[in-house]
Structure formats: C-alpha cells, structure tokens
Enzyme design. Structure first.
Site, PDB file in Angstrom:
ATOM      1  N   VAL A  97      24.606   5.520   4.115  1.00 29.25           N
ATOM      2  CA  VAL A  97      23.200   5.766   4.459  1.00 29.25           C
ATOM      3  C   VAL A  97      22.881   7.208   4.081  1.00 29.25           C
ATOM      4  O   VAL A  97      23.540   8.140   4.563  1.00 29.25           O
ATOM      5  CB  VAL A  97      22.924   5.528   5.959  1.00 29.25           C
ATOM      6  CG1 VAL A  97      21.459   5.830   6.277  1.00 29.25           C
ATOM      7  CG2 VAL A  97      23.267   4.086   6.350  1.00 29.25           C
ATOM      8  N   HIS A 101      24.031  12.315   8.733  1.00 24.64           N
ATOM      9  CA  HIS A 101      24.360  11.859  10.081  1.00 24.64           C
ATOM     10  C   HIS A 101      25.772  12.279  10.431  1.00 24.64           C
ATOM     11  O   HIS A 101      26.669  12.270   9.584  1.00 24.64           O
ATOM     12  CB  HIS A 101      24.214  10.332  10.214  1.00 24.64           C
ATOM     13  CG  HIS A 101      24.899   9.567   9.136  1.00 24.64           C
ATOM     14  ND1 HIS A 101      24.353   9.393   7.884  1.00 24.64           N
ATOM     15  CD2 HIS A 101      26.097   8.935   9.109  1.00 24.64           C
ATOM     16  CE1 HIS A 101      25.184   8.683   7.143  1.00 24.64           C
ATOM     17  NE2 HIS A 101      26.254   8.398   7.855  1.00 24.64           N
ATOM     18  N   MET A 102      25.946  12.654  11.673  1.00 21.99           N
ATOM     19  CA  MET A 102      27.273  12.995  12.181  1.00 21.99           C
ATOM     20  C   MET A 102      27.758  11.854  13.055  1.00 21.99           C
ATOM     21  O   MET A 102      27.061  11.430  13.986  1.00 21.99           O
ATOM     22  CB  MET A 102      27.198  14.292  12.986  1.00 21.99           C
ATOM     23  CG  MET A 102      28.516  14.697  13.596  1.00 21.99           C
ATOM     24  SD  MET A 102      28.390  16.309  14.377  1.00 21.99           S
ATOM     25  CE  MET A 102      28.379  17.338  12.917  1.00 21.99           C
TER      26      MET A 102
HETATM   27  P1  AMP Z   1      28.178   6.345   6.596  1.00 20.00           P
HETATM   28  O1  AMP Z   1      29.123   5.325   6.027  1.00 20.00           O
HETATM   29  O2  AMP Z   1      28.835   7.659   6.949  1.00 20.00           O
HETATM   30  O3  AMP Z   1      26.963   6.542   5.705  1.00 20.00           O
HETATM   31  O4  AMP Z   1      27.694   5.769   7.974  1.00 20.00           O
HETATM   32  C1  AMP Z   1      26.596   4.962   8.112  1.00 20.00           C
HETATM   33  C2  AMP Z   1      26.701   4.326   9.468  1.00 20.00           C
HETATM   34  O5  AMP Z   1      25.440   3.811   9.825  1.00 20.00           O
HETATM   35  C3  AMP Z   1      27.704   3.172   9.547  1.00 20.00           C
HETATM   36  O6  AMP Z   1      28.695   3.461  10.532  1.00 20.00           O
HETATM   37  C4  AMP Z   1      26.839   1.981   9.923  1.00 20.00           C
HETATM   38  O7  AMP Z   1      27.495   1.073  10.796  1.00 20.00           O
HETATM   39  C5  AMP Z   1      25.646   2.656  10.569  1.00 20.00           C
HETATM   40  N1  AMP Z   1      24.399   1.904  10.547  1.00 20.00           N
HETATM   41  C6  AMP Z   1      23.850   1.264   9.501  1.00 20.00           C
HETATM   42  N2  AMP Z   1      22.679   0.698   9.840  1.00 20.00           N
HETATM   43  C7  AMP Z   1      22.481   0.992  11.157  1.00 20.00           C
HETATM   44  C8  AMP Z   1      21.469   0.696  12.105  1.00 20.00           C
HETATM   45  N3  AMP Z   1      20.384  -0.026  11.771  1.00 20.00           N
HETATM   46  N4  AMP Z   1      21.607   1.145  13.377  1.00 20.00           N
HETATM   47  C9  AMP Z   1      22.696   1.861  13.729  1.00 20.00           C
HETATM   48  N5  AMP Z   1      23.679   2.198  12.871  1.00 20.00           N
HETATM   49  C10 AMP Z   1      23.587   1.762  11.605  1.00 20.00           C
END
Ligand code: AMP
Ligand code: ZN
Length: 114
Positions: A97, A101-102
C-alpha cells in the site's frame, strides 16, 4: 489526499476500518490481515507514498508516528513484553500500500525479518 489511495480513503471514511486512534496528524487502525495478536497500522493523514518520499520537513511527523506506536503498544499491554515497528519501502521491501504506514506488531514471540 490521493483519490486512488486506499489509506487516504480510510482517512476520509470512504472505506471502513477499525480505528484505534486519531488526531489532527495521525490515524491508527487494526490491520485487516493481522500477523500477530496486536497488529496495527499508524499512518500520517498527509499522503506520503513511501519512505523515499520523506523530507527533512517530515522529521517531526516521523517522530510522532514512533511515539504514537509506543503509546499504543503500552495501551495494548505489549510495551514491556516487546513489539516490533516496521516501515516497508517499495517492492523488495514488501510494501503493498503506497501510503506511508508503520506496522506495530506484538503479542507473540516475533522471529526473523525475511
Ligand atoms: P505493507 O505490505 O507494508 O504495504 O502493508 C500493508 C498492510 O495493509 C498489510 O498488512 C495489509 O494487511 C494492510 N491492509 C490492506 N488493506 C487494508 C484495509 N482495508 N484495512 C486495514 N489494513 C489493510
Ligand atoms: Zn494516501
């Protein structure tokens, strides 16, 4: 605000999420696919895509992210037992994403980093 960004949509309540903290600058919510008993994401409300896009002007914001994660760890009873803070950047870093984000992970013994 980036209209194509999942986390900007969460900030704007265009998508549902399980919010655990909010102030003027930050939002924190439970990860939809938790990898540990506690797995939260702490994000800035301003859209910054990756760690590569941070500037010196973001130093204070980053500090607030870490301090908020620490407080959330404390509130969730994992400050003393231990926790992990993770910032993934771009493809090989595992970022999926593209809104900074942390991850706050804890509540079980964490191993490895790969
Ligand atoms: P990253 O792989 O570091 O980009 O982490 C993205 C995180 O966002 C993953 O752990 C996903 O499970 C989480 N994620 C994706 N969509 C959502 C959502 N709608 N609500 C909460 N977490 C999400
Ligand atoms: Zn965004």
């Amino acid at each position: 605000m980036n209209s194509d960004c999942l986390f900007c949509k969460i900030i704007n309540r265009e998508l549902p999420s399980d919010i655990v903290f909010e102030d003027e600058e930050l939002l924190a919510f439970n990860d939809i696919s938790p990898q540990a008993p506690t797995h939260m994401l702490i994000i800035p409300k301003v859209h910054v895509a990756t760690v590569n896009d941070l500037t010196e002007a973001d130093a204070g914001l980053l500090g607030k992210l870490v301090l908020r994660a620490r407080t959330l760890a404390d509130e969730n009873g994992i400050a003393k037992s231990g926790f992990r803070l993770v910032l993934n950047c771009n493809g090989e870093g595992g970022q999926t994403v593209y809104h900074l984000h942390m991850h706050l992970l804890g509540g079980r013994q964490l191993r490895g980093l790969g």
